[in-house]
Design an enzyme around this catalytic site. Sequence first.
Site, PDB file in Angstrom:
ATOM      1  N   HIS A 208       0.831  -1.201   0.000  1.00  0.00           N
ATOM      2  CA  HIS A 208       0.000   0.000   0.000  1.00  0.00           C
ATOM      3  C   HIS A 208       0.871   1.258   0.000  1.00  0.00           C
ATOM      4  O   HIS A 208       0.410   2.332  -0.386  1.00  0.00           O
ATOM      5  CB  HIS A 208      -0.907   0.031   1.230  1.00  0.00           C
ATOM      6  CG  HIS A 208      -1.943  -1.051   1.248  1.00  0.00           C
ATOM      7  ND1 HIS A 208      -1.651  -2.346   1.588  1.00  0.00           N
ATOM      8  CD2 HIS A 208      -3.264  -1.017   0.948  1.00  0.00           C
ATOM      9  CE1 HIS A 208      -2.755  -3.070   1.513  1.00  0.00           C
ATOM     10  NE2 HIS A 208      -3.741  -2.292   1.126  1.00  0.00           N
ATOM     11  N   ASP A 280      -5.101  -6.489  -7.443  1.00  0.00           N
ATOM     12  CA  ASP A 280      -5.257  -5.802  -6.168  1.00  0.00           C
ATOM     13  C   ASP A 280      -5.522  -4.331  -6.509  1.00  0.00           C
ATOM     14  O   ASP A 280      -5.392  -3.907  -7.668  1.00  0.00           O
ATOM     15  CB  ASP A 280      -3.995  -5.962  -5.321  1.00  0.00           C
ATOM     16  CG  ASP A 280      -4.262  -5.746  -3.825  1.00  0.00           C
ATOM     17  OD1 ASP A 280      -5.350  -5.263  -3.466  1.00  0.00           O
ATOM     18  OD2 ASP A 280      -3.380  -6.075  -3.013  1.00  0.00           O
TER      19      ASP A 280
END
Length: 544
Positions: A208, A280
């Site tokens: 992230h 993702d």
Amino acid sequence: MSSEAGPDTGARPDGALLRLIHQLLVVRTSGKLADHQRGYPRWELANAELRSLLEAGVGGVILLGGSAAELALRCAQLGRWAGQPLLLCADVEEGVGQRFDGATWLVPPLALGRLYGREPERALALAERYGRCTGREARALGLNWVLGPVCDVNNNPANPVINVRAWGEDPATAGALATAFLRGVQAEGVLSCAKHFPGHGDTSSDSHLTLPLLAHSRERLAAIELPPFQQAIAAGVASVMTAHLMLPALDGERPATLSKPVLTGLLRRELGFEGLIVTDALVMDAITGRYGAGEAAVLALEAGADLVLMPADAGAAIGAIAAALQGGRLDREQLEASAERRRRALAGLGAGVPSASRPDPEAAAEPDQALALELVRATLEASPGGKRPPQPGVNLIRLDSALAAPFLPATAPAVAKPEAQGWRTVLVEGRSPSPWSGLSEAPLALERLGPGPVLLQLFVRGNPFRGSANSAEPWPAALRQLAACGRLAGLVVYGSPYLWDQLQPLLPPGIAGVYSPGQMPLAQAEALARLGLGEDGEQNIFTT
């Protein structure tokens, strides 16, 4: 939507082509109904833009936030706006109640991984019930796609983002439990998703925030990372999610999410996966910070992904994909095949589930507390012996941020139960005054805490955007310090088994310690009851 659309080809794509492109996007919004309720407006589309995209044919929505009852209304609303079958998904790896208040919130998967080492058959049965509970509640509230199980092997205790989200620390455990979970989910007529392919468990950084590197050989990947995904594929998992990782042994140029050798070569051809491949979230810094919203979407489809999840800018992604199709970089037949996989997945929803067993939203409003409690009790660990903590004293609670802790409202047992018995709560979190002295042997500035015995309650686990799976704070030294001066009253660790494994051996004789993989209020109540701080204050460590 953004005006970024890639190179200008001089011709606008036809309506059918644009609708095809839209079908391959999954955008994010809040589970709450009103724009001003959005918890993450940077990533969650406002209603006007969302409705426009759905009417144009966007194929899926990922939701986060709100209550279970509101989620049911929201899913119905999205379906009306779309006018076509939609993929509606959520990251509910720990039960629907993890994200939507009022549904069932279950212990994290790694709790069952630890249980598997002691009672494998019981752990497998619980994992399948875990999946059934998650699938049943998801479907009742309007979701048809559970973004789990995590098939990563968490063999790196320092992993900042997988951690307790994994089902195991070795391939056999992770594969067996993840497969039991997905069987349970899909038995309820809901799609499951094996993630993060080809394996995010041995990284020490969070995708992230940055692009992790996994420098293992192909042989090592085949032995450790890939087996749980192979088991999931053999069990009929509906979808596989990619990982934002660099794997030089597979592709030295691009991360797995954007890699044709990984997605088309390894996943499709070698492993024989025929279901949906979804990226993702492309909004994550590991991807969008390097490639931009439009180019990332094109690269993902070019690599073999079917669905683009959470592009940083939906308009830019649509425009770039259209330009790539018109310029010959992307093949329309390939995208048609992706759209067909999506259609087949939607068509198969609910197959084999008797209509009489299909729950309604009102039924799902009653969470499966019996299963939640059974899981908490089965996975709780306690040190032998120990006395009930003396009182009054300091209830020292460590958490990352009091402003982002859904497990710790003002009425949470970790706060309320000790306070009811005379303990004074002190929070150690990112915005509070520091309790640290800066001294290695006596790290806690005890004069800042006030007098009395100290009960330590430590909430530590890996999570996205955290950057660390285990507290970098010197809790081993702090525990020794408190013990040396006779002020350690007891210890509870919620979340990370690795911190518990560090601290439990340091507990002096007669000092009670408890570990709970779960952090939710139910887990807190059970842990404190084991510590002797239950409703009646009686000591009951190891009495059940």
